[in-house]
Design a protein around this motif. Structure first.
Motif, PDB file in Angstrom:
ATOM      1  N   ASN A   1      12.760 -13.878  -4.000  1.00 23.98           N
ATOM      2  CA  ASN A   1      12.226 -14.846  -3.030  1.00 23.98           C
ATOM      3  C   ASN A   1      12.475 -14.434  -1.585  1.00 23.98           C
ATOM      4  N   ASN A   2      13.609 -13.846  -1.325  1.00 21.22           N
ATOM      5  CA  ASN A   2      13.941 -13.492   0.053  1.00 21.22           C
ATOM      6  C   ASN A   2      13.343 -12.174   0.522  1.00 21.22           C
TER       7      ASN A   2
ATOM      8  N   ARG B   1       8.662 -11.963  -1.844  1.00 24.84           N
ATOM      9  CA  ARG B   1       7.667 -13.029  -1.909  1.00 24.84           C
ATOM     10  C   ARG B   1       6.655 -12.945  -0.773  1.00 24.84           C
ATOM     11  N   ASN B   2       7.086 -12.610   0.411  1.00 30.20           N
ATOM     12  CA  ASN B   2       6.187 -12.577   1.566  1.00 30.20           C
ATOM     13  C   ASN B   2       5.647 -11.182   1.871  1.00 30.20           C
ATOM     14  N   TRP B   3       5.809 -10.251   0.958  1.00 38.11           N
ATOM     15  CA  TRP B   3       5.324  -8.896   1.125  1.00 38.11           C
ATOM     16  C   TRP B   3       3.873  -8.855   0.649  1.00 38.11           C
ATOM     17  N   LYS B   4       2.949  -8.965   1.593  1.00 36.78           N
ATOM     18  CA  LYS B   4       1.533  -9.139   1.285  1.00 36.78           C
ATOM     19  C   LYS B   4       0.965  -7.997   0.439  1.00 36.78           C
TER      20      LYS B   4
ATOM     21  N   ARG C   1       2.049  -8.280  -3.160  1.00 45.48           N
ATOM     22  CA  ARG C   1       1.343  -9.382  -3.831  1.00 45.48           C
ATOM     23  C   ARG C   1      -0.065  -8.961  -4.227  1.00 45.48           C
TER      24      ARG C   1
END
Length: 98
Positions: free
Chosen positions: A82-83, A86-89, A92
């Motif tokens: 999550n840290n 998760r925000n690694w486009k 994803r």
């Protein structure tokens, strides 16, 4: 670093890496994308046992110690995911989640 912390850290990193590999579109079985929590649980158990075995140290004594070790590994792996991922486009997109 004590033994428990080392095992959990190594196991959690292994879980995150293996789960990300299983989520790639290059892998034909989409189990890790469809069922991320069961995949996390199974990988946490396997990696905990593997890290204890490969370090050749005194393993946990009771089955409850194994449950604690695997659970802690799973939680640390989930927090790590999550840290950091998760925000690694781009990652994803590689997973097919976009």
């Amino acid at each position: 670093m004590d033994f428990f912390t080392q095992v959990v850290a190594l196991s959690a990193i292994a879980v995150v890496v293996i789960q990300q590999i299983l989520k790639l579109r290059a892998i034909p079985v989409a189990f890790a994308n469809l069922y991320p929590v069961p995949t996390l649980i199974v990988l946490s158990i396997i990696s905990s046992v593997f890290v204890v075995w490969t370090h050749k140290v005194h393993p946990p004594v009771a089955w409850t110690d194994w449950v604690l070790l695997s659970s802690t590994t799973g939680v640390v792996a989930a927090i790590t995911y999550n840290n950091t991922l998760r925000n690694w486009k781009q990652l994803r997109e590689m997973e097919g989640v976009g």
